[in-house]
Design a protein around this motif. Structure first.
Motif, mmCIF file in Angstrom:
data_model
loop_
_atom_site.group_PDB
_atom_site.id
_atom_site.type_symbol
_atom_site.label_atom_id
_atom_site.label_comp_id
_atom_site.label_asym_id
_atom_site.label_seq_id
_atom_site.Cartn_x
_atom_site.Cartn_y
_atom_site.Cartn_z
ATOM 1 N N ALA A 21 0.920 -1.251 -0.096
ATOM 2 C CA ALA A 21 0.172 0.050 0.040
ATOM 3 C C ALA A 21 0.834 1.118 0.147
ATOM 4 O O ALA A 21 2.151 1.257 0.601
ATOM 5 C CB ALA A 21 -0.937 0.066 1.320
ATOM 6 N N PRO A 22 0.381 2.327 -0.663
ATOM 7 C CA PRO A 22 1.129 3.771 -0.491
ATOM 8 C C PRO A 22 0.493 4.454 0.599
ATOM 9 O O PRO A 22 -0.637 4.379 0.798
ATOM 10 C CB PRO A 22 0.843 4.190 -1.939
ATOM 11 N N PRO A 54 1.321 8.526 1.835
ATOM 12 C CA PRO A 54 2.244 9.572 1.978
ATOM 13 C C PRO A 54 3.289 9.542 3.035
ATOM 14 O O PRO A 54 3.065 9.459 4.282
ATOM 15 C CB PRO A 54 1.389 10.902 2.224
ATOM 16 N N GLU A 55 4.451 9.792 2.681
ATOM 17 C CA GLU A 55 5.692 9.830 3.455
ATOM 18 C C GLU A 55 5.514 10.601 4.804
ATOM 19 O O GLU A 55 5.923 10.260 6.007
ATOM 20 C CB GLU A 55 7.153 10.222 2.881
ATOM 21 N N ILE A 56 4.985 11.762 4.729
ATOM 22 C CA ILE A 56 4.776 12.657 5.742
ATOM 23 C C ILE A 56 4.020 11.874 6.810
ATOM 24 O O ILE A 56 4.043 12.200 7.930
ATOM 25 C CB ILE A 56 4.095 14.184 5.173
ATOM 26 N N HIS A 57 3.042 11.314 6.551
ATOM 27 C CA HIS A 57 2.009 10.496 7.476
ATOM 28 C C HIS A 57 2.647 9.551 8.128
ATOM 29 O O HIS A 57 2.311 9.217 9.380
ATOM 30 C CB HIS A 57 0.581 10.205 6.580
ATOM 31 N N ALA A 109 6.462 4.535 0.462
ATOM 32 C CA ALA A 109 6.330 6.005 1.040
ATOM 33 C C ALA A 109 6.168 6.855 -0.090
ATOM 34 O O ALA A 109 6.985 7.111 -0.985
ATOM 35 C CB ALA A 109 7.635 6.440 1.748
ATOM 36 N N SER A 110 4.788 7.204 -0.388
ATOM 37 C CA SER A 110 4.496 7.852 -1.531
ATOM 38 C C SER A 110 4.581 9.642 -1.113
ATOM 39 O O SER A 110 4.786 9.776 -0.196
ATOM 40 C CB SER A 110 2.988 7.850 -2.121
ATOM 41 N N ALA A 141 12.478 12.692 -1.441
ATOM 42 C CA ALA A 141 13.706 11.957 -2.030
ATOM 43 C C ALA A 141 13.418 11.960 -3.608
ATOM 44 O O ALA A 141 12.303 11.831 -3.943
ATOM 45 C CB ALA A 141 13.884 10.860 -1.286
ATOM 46 N N ASP A 142 14.461 11.965 -4.166
ATOM 47 C CA ASP A 142 14.235 11.774 -5.688
ATOM 48 C C ASP A 142 13.701 10.291 -5.960
ATOM 49 O O ASP A 142 14.001 9.466 -5.203
ATOM 50 C CB ASP A 142 15.666 11.844 -6.319
ATOM 51 N N GLN A 143 12.909 10.228 -7.021
ATOM 52 C CA GLN A 143 12.338 8.729 -7.243
ATOM 53 C C GLN A 143 13.438 7.840 -7.725
ATOM 54 O O GLN A 143 14.090 8.133 -8.387
ATOM 55 C CB GLN A 143 11.424 8.996 -8.196
#
Length: 160
Positions: free
Chosen positions: A11-12, A14-17, A67-68, A72-74
């Motif tokens: 599952a994706p 968001p990295e901030i969450h 982490a969507s 960071a660069d993809q």
């Protein structure tokens, strides 16, 4: 309640969450008499979570998290860099989490109330060694995901 090994979830989130969720876990772990330490993430994929709940038969399910929206660069090859245990989902109430808001990462306070369901995770942690998404296969699929595959929502996968 055990952990199933008949399937897992990719599952994706968001990295901030995910980072904010670590703060929530730390706070909940320090509360006296608090036996539940979990996080709730919003999703519109209510059909997927219904299917998961039918298949898991009250067991926990390992969830590998991409982490969507990362700063960071993809990377050339996408990776699941977080892990947790899925313990269930609840329908939203007017798009908002119906449970205690202490289980929502602080970063989600600005989310618009548009979620259909909230899926609950325990034992969220950053993986020391990320898992290449290309090493994972969708449930009942013959071949693994491509090295550039980015999950748009929760996906059932073969247990790795």
């Amino acid at each position: 309640m055990g952990v199933t090994n008949s399937f897992a979830i990719l599952a994706p989130v968001p990295e901030i969450h995910l980072i904010s969720g670590q703060e929530t876990i730390a706070q909940l772990s320090n509360e006296p008499n608090n036996e539940i330490v979990k996080l709730a993430f919003g999703s519109m994929a209510f059909e997927v979570f219904r299917q998961i709940d039918e298949l898991r038969q009250l067991q926990s399910v390992e969830v590998f998290i991409y982490a969507s929206d990362s700063t960071a660069d993809q990377p050339l090859h996408t990776q699941a860099s977080w892990h947790g245990l899925y313990i269930g989902h609840v329908p939203s109430r007017n798009g908002r989490y119906p449970g205690n808001k202490k289980f929502r990462p602080p970063s989600t306070l600005t989310d618009k109330p548009t979620w259909a369901v909230f899926w609950e995770v325990q034992e969220l942690k950053f993986l020391d060694k990320p898992i290449e998404i290309a090493s994972l296969k969708g449930l009942n699929k013959k071949s693994p995901f491509s090295s550039r595959f980015i999950p748009e929502g929760p996906v059932l996968i073969e247990y790795p």
